[in-house]
Design a protein around this motif. Structure first.
Motif, PDB file in Angstrom:
ATOM      1  N   ALA A 110       9.549  -1.636 -11.689  1.00 59.21           N
ATOM      2  CA  ALA A 110       8.948  -2.229 -12.887  1.00 59.21           C
ATOM      3  C   ALA A 110       7.611  -1.602 -13.244  1.00 59.21           C
ATOM      4  N   ASP A 111       6.959  -0.946 -12.295  1.00 57.68           N
ATOM      5  CA  ASP A 111       5.626  -0.384 -12.533  1.00 57.68           C
ATOM      6  C   ASP A 111       5.586   1.038 -11.973  1.00 57.68           C
ATOM      7  N   THR A 112       5.940   2.009 -12.793  1.00 61.07           N
ATOM      8  CA  THR A 112       6.017   3.400 -12.342  1.00 61.07           C
ATOM      9  C   THR A 112       4.663   3.912 -11.873  1.00 61.07           C
ATOM     10  N   LYS A 113       3.611   3.518 -12.547  1.00 61.34           N
ATOM     11  CA  LYS A 113       2.273   3.965 -12.159  1.00 61.34           C
ATOM     12  C   LYS A 113       1.941   3.505 -10.752  1.00 61.34           C
ATOM     13  N   LYS A 114       2.237   2.238 -10.442  1.00 61.87           N
ATOM     14  CA  LYS A 114       1.982   1.731  -9.098  1.00 61.87           C
ATOM     15  C   LYS A 114       2.914   2.390  -8.084  1.00 61.87           C
ATOM     16  N   LEU A 115       4.163   2.627  -8.487  1.00 58.24           N
ATOM     17  CA  LEU A 115       5.123   3.273  -7.594  1.00 58.24           C
ATOM     18  C   LEU A 115       4.599   4.631  -7.136  1.00 58.24           C
ATOM     19  N   PHE A 116       4.089   5.409  -8.065  1.00 57.56           N
ATOM     20  CA  PHE A 116       3.531   6.711  -7.716  1.00 57.56           C
ATOM     21  C   PHE A 116       2.281   6.573  -6.850  1.00 57.56           C
ATOM     22  N   LEU A 120       1.734   4.193  -4.650  1.00 57.74           N
ATOM     23  CA  LEU A 120       2.217   3.891  -3.293  1.00 57.74           C
ATOM     24  C   LEU A 120       2.636   5.173  -2.584  1.00 57.74           C
ATOM     25  N   GLY A 121       3.299   6.058  -3.311  1.00 58.13           N
ATOM     26  CA  GLY A 121       3.703   7.333  -2.728  1.00 58.13           C
ATOM     27  C   GLY A 121       2.512   8.170  -2.299  1.00 58.13           C
ATOM     28  N   ARG A 122       1.475   8.201  -3.123  1.00 55.59           N
ATOM     29  CA  ARG A 122       0.273   8.962  -2.757  1.00 55.59           C
ATOM     30  C   ARG A 122      -0.409   8.355  -1.532  1.00 55.59           C
ATOM     31  N   ASN A 123      -0.451   7.041  -1.476  1.00 54.12           N
ATOM     32  CA  ASN A 123      -1.040   6.367  -0.309  1.00 54.12           C
ATOM     33  C   ASN A 123      -0.274   6.700   0.966  1.00 54.12           C
ATOM     34  N   GLY A 124       1.052   6.732   0.862  1.00 52.16           N
ATOM     35  CA  GLY A 124       1.876   7.049   2.020  1.00 52.16           C
ATOM     36  C   GLY A 124       1.614   8.442   2.543  1.00 52.16           C
ATOM     37  N   ARG A 125       1.464   9.384   1.633  1.00 47.98           N
ATOM     38  CA  ARG A 125       1.171  10.760   2.053  1.00 47.98           C
ATOM     39  C   ARG A 125      -0.151  10.820   2.822  1.00 47.98           C
ATOM     40  N   ILE A 126      -1.175  10.145   2.327  1.00 43.69           N
ATOM     41  CA  ILE A 126      -2.469  10.133   3.013  1.00 43.69           C
ATOM     42  C   ILE A 126      -2.335   9.484   4.390  1.00 43.69           C
ATOM     43  N   ASN A 127      -1.588   8.401   4.463  1.00 45.66           N
ATOM     44  CA  ASN A 127      -1.373   7.704   5.735  1.00 45.66           C
ATOM     45  C   ASN A 127      -0.739   8.630   6.764  1.00 45.66           C
ATOM     46  N   VAL A 128       0.264   9.383   6.346  1.00 48.10           N
ATOM     47  CA  VAL A 128       0.941  10.314   7.258  1.00 48.10           C
ATOM     48  C   VAL A 128      -0.004  11.431   7.678  1.00 48.10           C
ATOM     49  N   GLU A 129      -0.739  11.983   6.728  1.00 48.84           N
ATOM     50  CA  GLU A 129      -1.670  13.057   7.051  1.00 48.84           C
ATOM     51  C   GLU A 129      -2.689  12.620   8.098  1.00 48.84           C
ATOM     52  N   GLN A 130      -3.110  11.377   8.031  1.00 46.31           N
ATOM     53  CA  GLN A 130      -4.171  10.891   8.916  1.00 46.31           C
ATOM     54  C   GLN A 130      -3.659  10.473  10.285  1.00 46.31           C
ATOM     55  N   GLN A 131      -2.391  10.002  10.362  1.00 47.28           N
ATOM     56  CA  GLN A 131      -1.936   9.400  11.611  1.00 47.28           C
ATOM     57  C   GLN A 131      -0.597   9.887  12.138  1.00 47.28           C
ATOM     58  N   ILE A 137       0.828  -1.204   0.000  1.00 45.13           N
ATOM     59  CA  ILE A 137       0.000   0.000   0.000  1.00 45.13           C
ATOM     60  C   ILE A 137       0.860   1.251   0.000  1.00 45.13           C
ATOM     61  N   ASP A 138       1.841   1.300   0.927  1.00 42.95           N
ATOM     62  CA  ASP A 138       2.782   2.428   0.987  1.00 42.95           C
ATOM     63  C   ASP A 138       4.148   2.060   0.435  1.00 42.95           C
ATOM     64  N   GLY A 139       4.454   0.760   0.425  1.00 42.69           N
ATOM     65  CA  GLY A 139       5.769   0.281   0.038  1.00 42.69           C
ATOM     66  C   GLY A 139       5.918  -1.159   0.494  1.00 42.69           C
ATOM     67  N   TYR A 140       7.132  -1.528   0.894  1.00 37.71           N
ATOM     68  CA  TYR A 140       7.372  -2.901   1.331  1.00 37.71           C
ATOM     69  C   TYR A 140       8.381  -2.939   2.473  1.00 37.71           C
ATOM     70  N   ILE A 141       8.292  -3.993   3.278  1.00 31.51           N
ATOM     71  CA  ILE A 141       9.235  -4.269   4.361  1.00 31.51           C
ATOM     72  C   ILE A 141      10.014  -5.525   4.001  1.00 31.51           C
ATOM     73  N   VAL A 142      11.342  -5.485   4.216  1.00 33.64           N
ATOM     74  CA  VAL A 142      12.193  -6.643   3.965  1.00 33.64           C
ATOM     75  C   VAL A 142      13.000  -6.953   5.223  1.00 33.64           C
ATOM     76  N   PRO A 143      13.483  -8.193   5.360  1.00 29.77           N
ATOM     77  CA  PRO A 143      14.320  -8.523   6.512  1.00 29.77           C
ATOM     78  C   PRO A 143      15.596  -7.690   6.542  1.00 29.77           C
ATOM     79  N   VAL A 144      16.150  -7.526   7.726  1.00 27.90           N
ATOM     80  CA  VAL A 144      17.401  -6.791   7.897  1.00 27.90           C
ATOM     81  C   VAL A 144      18.542  -7.531   7.194  1.00 27.90           C
ATOM     82  N   ASN A 145      19.371  -6.772   6.504  1.00 27.05           N
ATOM     83  CA  ASN A 145      20.605  -7.280   5.888  1.00 27.05           C
ATOM     84  C   ASN A 145      20.345  -8.440   4.926  1.00 27.05           C
ATOM     85  N   ASP A 146      19.307  -8.316   4.122  1.00 25.33           N
ATOM     86  CA  ASP A 146      18.935  -9.354   3.156  1.00 25.33           C
ATOM     87  C   ASP A 146      19.034  -8.759   1.753  1.00 25.33           C
ATOM     88  N   GLN A 147      20.197  -8.942   1.128  1.00 25.38           N
ATOM     89  CA  GLN A 147      20.428  -8.339  -0.184  1.00 25.38           C
ATOM     90  C   GLN A 147      19.449  -8.856  -1.232  1.00 25.38           C
TER      91      GLN A 147
END
Length: 358
Positions: free
Chosen positions: A321-327, A329-340, A299-309
């Motif tokens: 690979a998907d610029t439209k989806k990348l943007f 995710l960025g918009r979703n993150g902004r809304i998430n921050v604004e709300q919480q 929704i906002d991005g992704y979480i990966v394990p520590v030190n996992d190349q």
């Protein structure tokens, strides 16, 4: 030393005293100052220590605090003393138990490590303990009274109206930008970011990358090794180490980036992710700090394990690979921050909790 800082302060109705013991600017200091800018409009407060205060009239010293707190408030309630550091807990304990100050002690804990015996003892003397994330709460001997995540000043970190134009105006090349920000060292996962870029950027010619942050003498060898790998991969003009930049330049970079990576081994909290999300950038973060609490996978991005190349490279590939989806995710993150996750949310929760203790 100014007169306002040395003479007794006639502040019978001050409800909150905030610890400010460190003369070196740190993340804790930054958080305190940002929250303070909102708290001062919600509750009558003073700051015990003048370090970095833009309004020195708020500063009082230890002796002024002891004098002011020798009696409760006029309504019989006790003041709150808020500590964010171990030495501030010590100051609070001395005030309360040696000087008989009429205060309730509150400690905000961000550390993600097992505490020493003396720190555990100090924590048990607190009237309330707050954790800034679920991970920091797991290192406390007892469950905290509340979990109150830090916030970000969303007016300072906002998305560029046109990220393509904003990125190109910075002069780092490419159509879109990805980056990692913070001190340049291995613990921050800079090597993971660089290797991920080496692995995937040739597939995505529209993207260039920046590594933004100070490079200390002890980390120059690491940076030289990474730069050699970048040159060997033929990406010398697409991955830029900016070194330390003026603080005022950082929000502009965040606002222009489409993806921000935060790949630390550990963090106390990690405001970088909130600053990135507030700026409308998708995030790729490790299981450190409060990032698992904040980032909603897919929704906002992704979480990966520590030190996992491998995980870093795979998710970076997926995101680019998907610029439209990348943007999106960025918009979703902004809304998430604004709300919480605005600083005002953090300040409101703190003041509400303080008043519940009085």
């Amino acid at each position: 030393m100014s007169e306002s800082y040395t003479t007794p302060v006639p502040t019978d109705e001050v409800e909150l005293i905030i610890g400010n013991s460190n003369s070196n600017f740190s993340g804790v200091t930054s958080t305190m100052l940002q929250v303070l800018s909102y708290q001062r409009d919600m509750i009558n407060l003073r700051v015990m220590g003048k370090h970095f205060l833009s309004d020195q009239s708020l500063a009082i010293n230890f002796w002024q605090t002891a004098w002011m707190c020798r009696k409760p408030l006029k309504n019989g309630k006790w003041r709150i003393f808020h500590a964010r550091r171990v030495d501030e807990m010590i100051q609070g304990v001395i005030l309360k138990y040696l000087f008989r100050a009429k205060i309730k002690l509150v400690f905000s804990s961000a550390a993600q490590r097992h505490r020493s015996g003396s720190t555990l003892w100090l924590t048990r003397q607190m009237d309330g303990v707050i954790a800034v994330s679920n991970r920091s709460a797991s290192y406390l001997a007892e469950p905290p009274a509340m979990i109150n995540p830090h916030g970000v000043q969303i007016e300072n970190y906002s998305p560029a109206p046109d990220k393509v134009k904003a990125w190109q105006a910075l002069g780092y090349g490419g159509k879109y930008g990805i980056g990692i920000l913070g001190r340049v060292r291995k613990q921050k996962g800079v090597h993971l970011f660089v290797q991920g870029c080496i692995d995937v950027l040739n597939k995505y010619p529209d993207y260039n990358a920046v590594v933004v942050g100070a490079i200390s003498g002890s980390n120059k060898d690491l940076v030289n090794q990474l730069k050699a790998k970048i040159e060997a991969a033929g990406l010398g003009n697409r991955i830029t180490f900016t070194d330390e930049l003026p603080f005022a330049a950082i929000p502009k970079i965040f606002s222009a980036l489409s993806l921000v990576c935060a790949l630390s081994d550990n963090e106390g909290f990690g405001l970088t992710v909130l600053e990135a999300m507030s700026s409308g950038a998708a995030v790729l973060a490790t299981q450190a700090g409060a990032w698992e609490d904040i980032v909603r996978p897919g929704i906002d991005g992704y979480i990966v394990p520590v030190n996992d190349q491998q995980a870093v490279t795979e998710k970076m590939d997926q995101l680019l690979a998907d610029t439209k989806k990348l943007f999106a995710l960025g918009r979703n993150g902004r809304i998430n921050v604004e709300q919480q996750y605005g600083v005002e949310h953090e300040a409101i929760r703190l003041v509400e909790y303080f008043r519940s203790l009085q």
